[in-house]
Design an enzyme around this catalytic site. Structure first.
Site, PDB file in Angstrom:
ATOM      1  N   ASP A   1      10.551 -32.365  14.961  1.00  0.00           N
ATOM      2  CA  ASP A   1      10.407 -30.899  14.920  1.00  0.00           C
ATOM      3  C   ASP A   1      10.315 -30.413  13.460  1.00  0.00           C
ATOM      4  O   ASP A   1       9.404 -29.657  13.086  1.00  0.00           O
ATOM      5  CB  ASP A   1      11.638 -30.296  15.624  1.00  0.00           C
ATOM      6  CG  ASP A   1      11.496 -28.827  15.969  1.00  0.00           C
ATOM      7  OD1 ASP A   1      10.416 -28.260  15.760  1.00  0.00           O
ATOM      8  OD2 ASP A   1      12.490 -28.251  16.457  1.00  0.00           O
TER       9      ASP A   1
ATOM     10  N   ILE B   1       3.396 -38.412  13.572  1.00  0.00           N
ATOM     11  CA  ILE B   1       2.553 -37.607  14.461  1.00  0.00           C
ATOM     12  C   ILE B   1       1.869 -36.446  13.721  1.00  0.00           C
ATOM     13  O   ILE B   1       0.804 -36.003  14.123  1.00  0.00           O
ATOM     14  CB  ILE B   1       3.380 -37.107  15.679  1.00  0.00           C
ATOM     15  CG1 ILE B   1       2.472 -36.741  16.857  1.00  0.00           C
ATOM     16  CG2 ILE B   1       4.298 -35.950  15.305  1.00  0.00           C
ATOM     17  CD1 ILE B   1       3.196 -36.585  18.193  1.00  0.00           C
TER      18      ILE B   1
HETATM   19  P1  ADP Z   1      14.972 -35.232  20.135  1.00  0.00           P
HETATM   20  O1  ADP Z   1      15.884 -34.135  19.671  1.00  0.00           O
HETATM   21  O2  ADP Z   1      14.041 -34.774  21.260  1.00  0.00           O
HETATM   22  O3  ADP Z   1      15.675 -36.498  20.435  1.00  0.00           O
HETATM   23  P2  ADP Z   1      14.027 -36.259  17.534  1.00  0.00           P
HETATM   24  O4  ADP Z   1      13.033 -35.627  16.631  1.00  0.00           O
HETATM   25  O5  ADP Z   1      15.423 -36.422  17.051  1.00  0.00           O
HETATM   26  O6  ADP Z   1      13.952 -35.407  18.905  1.00  0.00           O
HETATM   27  O7  ADP Z   1      13.503 -37.676  17.994  1.00  0.00           O
HETATM   28  C1  ADP Z   1      12.439 -37.863  18.910  1.00  0.00           C
HETATM   29  C2  ADP Z   1      11.588 -39.034  18.465  1.00  0.00           C
HETATM   30  O8  ADP Z   1      10.721 -38.603  17.411  1.00  0.00           O
HETATM   31  C3  ADP Z   1      12.366 -40.224  17.930  1.00  0.00           C
HETATM   32  O9  ADP Z   1      11.821 -41.397  18.507  1.00  0.00           O
HETATM   33  C4  ADP Z   1      12.064 -40.175  16.415  1.00  0.00           C
HETATM   34  O10 ADP Z   1      12.064 -41.479  15.867  1.00  0.00           O
HETATM   35  C5  ADP Z   1      10.678 -39.627  16.425  1.00  0.00           C
HETATM   36  N1  ADP Z   1      10.156 -39.026  15.184  1.00  0.00           N
HETATM   37  C6  ADP Z   1      10.814 -38.481  14.130  1.00  0.00           C
HETATM   38  N2  ADP Z   1       9.945 -38.036  13.194  1.00  0.00           N
HETATM   39  C7  ADP Z   1       8.702 -38.304  13.679  1.00  0.00           C
HETATM   40  C8  ADP Z   1       7.361 -38.109  13.206  1.00  0.00           C
HETATM   41  N3  ADP Z   1       7.118 -37.531  12.013  1.00  0.00           N
HETATM   42  N4  ADP Z   1       6.317 -38.528  13.981  1.00  0.00           N
HETATM   43  C9  ADP Z   1       6.535 -39.109  15.175  1.00  0.00           C
HETATM   44  N5  ADP Z   1       7.761 -39.307  15.699  1.00  0.00           N
HETATM   45  C10 ADP Z   1       8.822 -38.914  14.950  1.00  0.00           C
END
Ligand code: ADP
Length: 174
Positions: A38, A15
Site C-alpha cells: 500500500d 508491483i
Molecule cells: P497486507 O496488509 O494485506 O498483509 P502487506 O503489504 O503487508 O499487505 O503484504 C502483502 C504482500 O505484498 C506481501 O506478500 C508483501 O511481501 C507484498 N509486497 C510488499 N511490497 C510489495 C511491492 N512493492 N510489490 C509487490 N508486493 C509487495
C-alpha cells in the site's frame, strides 16, 4: 483449465513497476495508505492517489474500489481490503476470496485487459501463505473460466519464495 492457465503469469518483483492496465492494492478499510505494498503504491503514484482515495472515503473488507494510477505505469489501481487473519474462524477465507472476485469484477466492468495482484493479506495481515495462494489461484481460474475480461492476470510476488509457491500450485493443477 489449460486455456485459463495461458492467461495467468507469475512474476517476482515490485508491483509498482508493472506496465499492466490495473494493479491491485492490498489496502486497509480507511484507504488512507499504509505500509507494505500500500505504501509503495502511494509513493509511486504520487499524492493525487491519496486525494482520490479520501474522496472515496473507505472500503469494507472483501470489497474493491477503482482509482486512476496517476504516476504509476498502470492506468488504474484497484484497492481491495483483505481480512486480518485471526485463526480462520472469522470468515477470513470467504473475505479473501471476495477480494479477488470483486477486483476482477471491477476490472471487467471497466474493460481492463490486464491486471496484477500482490499476495493480499499475507504480509502485515498474517494470512498463511499457502492457503492464501490456493484461494487466489482458484478464484482467478474460476473467474477466467467464466469471463473473457480481464484477458490476463499476473500474480506479482515480492519474494521469490512466494513466486515459487504460485508456480508450484499452478503446475499441480495444470
Ligand atoms: P497486507 O496488509 O494485506 O498483509 P502487506 O503489504 O503487508 O499487505 O503484504 C502483502 C504482500 O505484498 C506481501 O506478500 C508483501 O511481501 C507484498 N509486497 C510488499 N511490497 C510489495 C511491492 N512493492 N510489490 C509487490 N508486493 C509487495
Amino acid at each position: 483449465m489449460e486455456n485459463q492457465q495461458k492467461r495467468i503469469n507469475v512474476v517476482r518483483g515490485d508491483i509498482t513497476r508493472l506496465a499492466v492496465q490495473a494493479i491491485v492494492n492490498a489496502a486497509n478499510t480507511t484507504l488512507r495508505g499504509g505500509g507494505g505494498v500500500d505504501g509503495a503504491i502511494h509513493r509511486a503514484a504520487g499524492p493525487q492517489l491519496l486525494e482520490a482515495c479520501l474522496e472515496i472515503g473507505g472500503c469494507p473488507t472483501g470489497e474493491a474500489r477503482l482509482t486512476r494510477g496517476y504516476h504509476l505505469p498502470a492506468e488504474y489501481v484497484i484497492h481491495t481490503v483483505g481480512p486480518v487473519y485471526s485463526g480462520g474462524r472469522r470468515r477470513e477465507a470467504e473475505l479473501l476470496r471476495s477480494c479477488y472476485h470483486e477486483s476482477l469484477k471491477l476490472a471487467a466492468q471497466n474493460a481492463i485487459a490486464s491486471i496484477a495482484f500482490p499476495c493480499i493479506s499475507t504480509g502485515a495481515y498474517g494470512y498463511p501463505k499457502e492457503e492464501a495462494c490456493e484461494i487466489a489461484i482458484s478464484e482467478v481460474i474460476a473467474w477466467l473460466t467464466a469471463h473473457h475480461s480481464p484477458r490476463t492476470v499476473t500474480f506479482c510476488c515480492f519474494a521469490e519464495e512466494d513466486a515459487e509457491l504460485y508456480r508450484r500450485r499452478l503446475a499441480e493443477i495444470a
